[in-house]
Design a protein around this motif. Structure first.
Motif, short mmCIF file in Angstrom:
data_model
loop_
_atom_site.label_atom_id
_atom_site.label_comp_id
_atom_site.label_asym_id
_atom_site.label_seq_id
_atom_site.Cartn_x
_atom_site.Cartn_y
_atom_site.Cartn_z
N ARG B 69 0.83 -1.20 0.00
CA ARG B 69 0.00 0.00 0.00
C ARG B 69 0.87 1.25 0.00
O ARG B 69 0.54 2.25 -0.65
N PHE B 73 -0.29 3.57 -2.89
CA PHE B 73 -1.12 4.64 -2.37
C PHE B 73 -0.55 6.00 -2.75
O PHE B 73 0.66 6.22 -2.69
N ASN B 75 -1.85 10.52 -3.19
CA ASN B 75 -2.90 11.52 -3.01
C ASN B 75 -3.16 12.32 -4.28
O ASN B 75 -3.52 13.48 -4.22
N ASP B 77 -5.55 12.17 -6.32
CA ASP B 77 -6.93 12.67 -6.40
C ASP B 77 -7.08 14.01 -5.69
O ASP B 77 -7.62 14.96 -6.23
N ARG B 78 -6.51 14.07 -4.49
CA ARG B 78 -6.59 15.32 -3.72
C ARG B 78 -5.77 16.42 -4.40
O ARG B 78 -6.18 17.57 -4.43
N ASN B 155 -4.71 1.69 -9.09
CA ASN B 155 -5.08 2.60 -8.01
C ASN B 155 -4.93 4.06 -8.45
O ASN B 155 -5.78 4.90 -8.16
N ASN B 159 -7.66 6.99 -8.77
CA ASN B 159 -7.43 8.31 -8.17
C ASN B 159 -7.60 9.43 -9.18
O ASN B 159 -8.17 10.48 -8.86
N ARG B 177 -12.95 10.86 0.15
CA ARG B 177 -12.92 10.05 1.38
C ARG B 177 -13.65 8.73 1.18
O ARG B 177 -13.18 7.68 1.59
N LYS B 179 -14.09 7.09 -1.55
CA LYS B 179 -13.27 6.24 -2.41
C LYS B 179 -12.17 5.54 -1.62
O LYS B 179 -11.90 4.36 -1.81
N ARG B 180 -11.57 6.29 -0.70
CA ARG B 180 -10.46 5.71 0.08
C ARG B 180 -10.95 4.53 0.93
O ARG B 180 -10.32 3.47 0.95
N ASP B 184 -9.90 0.55 0.61
CA ASP B 184 -9.33 -0.21 1.74
C ASP B 184 -10.14 -1.47 2.04
O ASP B 184 -9.59 -2.52 2.35
#
Lengths: 340, 263
Positions: B69, B73, B75, B77-78, B155, B159, B177, B179-180, B184
């Motif tokens: 992860r 993993f 960010n 998207d953010r 992933n 994103n 959020r 989506k996260r 998981d």
């Protein structure tokens, strides 16, 4: 001269949501939104020749930045066409942006957390600039903008003046043919402004870089541009030489008289009755302003006519400031080719 | 391609600029692994295995799932949402590169940073504390590396899709959020997919999520037969390709919708 930028009937509409007021309004907004159509740029056409420096001016919200964003390929026009360097900025974006440099005064395009030189190195790779060109460019940039001293600092630690100089350098690493500047001198001190102007003139001379800049600082325009395009509510209201803006819209010159004794308006008007003058009061009946319309000859005539009959202590001849002219146009608009 | 390599390098530098994040990250991941380890230990109790999975395998699964992860993993998207929200998208669009590919490369820079400076040392610490079984077969390592590469791609594609929604929604914090959590739970990070009820497993087969965490973790903990392994890798490849399509379509519309906030 060859045209490098050609804009025809360009328009941009936005659909914006308008919120209803109050709590009940907010609930109603959940189910149906009110939309408003706003036209930011309305049927604008102009062209710019290679090697020109053109000022794009107008009040806040007149549509300047929206135009720049369409010209740089960021926004899609609602209608109309843009051809720059033979390309459509939005359709051929990736290819097109290689030939332009952009500085947004209000927005940093450097990477905030890393040293300036790392940003430059990345840009050098992105634009595929070879080492020799890069060095030649950086030497020129350094000789005027003097950025060498803080290249190893992260952007977040720079002062605004230092940052703006780096922004300008970053926009010019690939020696673009066209440079778009959106308020490049906003918030800068006189010294930095001077340096930036000097630098822009230099690259314009050296590389024939075409520059289009928007600004609220009229002295920028006076120092750099021969031509201005003025925008109001999304429409072009003036497009022509800076000098003729002054001569055709400024009402001639002003003479400030300081008399030894108090004067009445009627007496002054009587003395200059045959001349194109309007009198206005400045302070305590001792100081008066004569606005002289038309040509230079009448200035000496007015002075002669006054001096003959009245004793004066001091006099000043002043030109109507460009800032004044532009303020007037913003306030009142242009009607029938005249400032009303 | 040169410029994208440079983008990876810059992201690496940026990660180094904030070292504290990195140290705390290792600790948080080890705490997570520990928590799930003790949870599963309690569930196993005296039983040797659950659904054909031994406790050592389960521990290995948990450890590798979290360490993988760290690689897949990101960010992005953010970051896309932030670019849109504060108008930074303007300065991205004046660069002669593909915005989404650049985002993908930034994510890769972040992932590579984490796998070398975070997952590897982290895995050594985990192996010292918990009874994990690290495979020694080189071909298993090869399949695992192929698999986490696909995990990263899938992933990141999800994103990007989530991030692109901000061009239309303006505020997509809730979606990000949601989506996260979805990833998981449905990817097998929290509970391995083979422990879900059969009907749920049937549904998951048609979703891309299990390709993100379940597949590489099962490969690493030697819980897949050879046939299952190849099948799962093919599924990962298929999803990586399928997801390109919606991204490209939405990106065309997103570019038309661009509005630059804040002047």
């Amino acid at each position: 001269m060859s045209k490098i930028i050609e804009v025809n009937n360009l328009s941009k509409d936005y659909k914006i949501t308008s919120s209803r007021s109050g709590l009940s309004g907010a609930f109603r907004d959940l189910f149906s939104r009110n939309y408003k159509h706003v036209t930011a740029v309305n049927d604008v056409s102009f062209h710019i020749n290679r090697g020109e420096i053109v000022g794009y001016i107008g009040e806040n919200g007149a549509g300047k930045s929206t135009t720049i964003k369409m010209l740089t390929g960021i926004l899609t026009p609602s209608s109309g066409s843009i051809v720059i360097n033979g390309m459509d900025p939005h359709k051929n974006r990736e290819e097109y942006v290689k030939s332009i440099g952009v500085v947004f005064g209000q927005r940093s395009q450097l990477w905030w957390d890393i040293a300036v030189q790392e940003s430059f190195r990345l840009l050098k790779k992105i634009y595929k600039v070879n080492d020799a060109d890069y060095k030649r460019n950086m030497d020129l940039i350094n000789s005027t903008l003097e950025i060498e001293g803080f290249l190893d600092q992260p952007v977040r630690k720079l002062s605004l003046g230092q940052r703006m100089r780096c922004e300008l350098a970053a926009a010019l690493i690939h020696n673009p043919q066209i440079l778009f500047l959106d308020e490049p001198t906003i918030g800068l001190d006189v010294l930095v402004k001077m340096k930036i102007r000097e630098f822009l003139k230099e690259i314009n001379k050296e590389y024939k870089t075409t520059i289009l800049l928007t600004t609220h600082d009229i002295s920028d325009i006076e120092a750099l541009c021969e031509r201005v395009i003025m925008l109001d509510e999304g429409k072009i209201i003036y497009n022509g030489e800076l000098e003729s803006l002054r001569t055709s819209y400024a009402e001639g010159k002003e003479i400030v008289f300081e008399f030894k004794e108090k004067k009445a308006k009627a007496a002054l008007e009587a003395a200059t009755s045959s001349l194109p003058v309007t009198w206005s009061h400045l302070e305590n009946d001792l100081k008066w302003i004569a606005k002289v319309h038309k040509n230079e000859i009448s200035i000496s005539d007015v002075m002669a006519a006054i001096v003959e009959k009245h004793e004066i202590l001091d006099l000043k001849v002043r030109e109507v400031a460009l800032e004044e002219v532009i303020r007037k146009i913003y306030e009142e608009g242009i009607r029938n080719g005249q400032v009303s | 391609m040169d410029k994208y390599l440079e983008i990876i390098r810059i992201r690496f530098l940026m990660m180094l600029a904030y070292r504290t994040n990195y140290y705390t990250g290792i600790i948080i991941y080890i705490i997570n692994i520990g928590a799930y380890y003790f949870l599963w230990k309690a569930i196993y109790g005296a039983r040797g295995e659950v659904e054909g999975v031994s406790m050592v395998q389960m521990t290995t699964y948990i450890a590798i799932a979290w360490m993988a992860r760290a690689f897949y993993f990101n960010n992005i998207d953010r970051e896309i949402a932030n670019d849109v929200r504060d108008g930074k998208v303007a300065t991205e669009l004046i660069r002669p590169y593909n915005y989404l590919l650049t985002k993908l490369m930034q994510a890769l820079g972040e992932g590579l940073f984490r796998i070398f400076l975070f997952s590897l040392p982290g895995m050594i610490i985990v192996a010292l504390i918990f009874p994990v079984n690290i495979p020694v077969e080189p071909e298993l390592w090869f399949y695992f590396l192929v698999s986490i590469t696909f995990s990263f791609i899938i992933n990141t594609q999800i994103n990007i899709l989530t991030g692109l929604s901000s061009f239309f929604l303006m505020n997509n914090g809730g979606l990000i959020r949601a989506k996260r959590v979805l990833i998981d739970v449905f990817s097998g990070l929290v509970i391995p997919i083979n422990l879900y009820p059969l009907w749920a497993q049937d549904i998951f087969k048609f979703l891309p999520f299990q390709s993100i965490s379940y597949t590489p973790s099962m490969i690493f903990s030697k819980a897949f037969s050879y046939g299952e392994l190849i099948n799962a890798l093919v599924m990962q490849g298929v999803w990586s390709l399928i997801l390109i399509l919606p991204i490209q379509i939405i990106w065309v519309y997103a570019k038309r919708k661009v509005i630059v906030q804040g002047g």
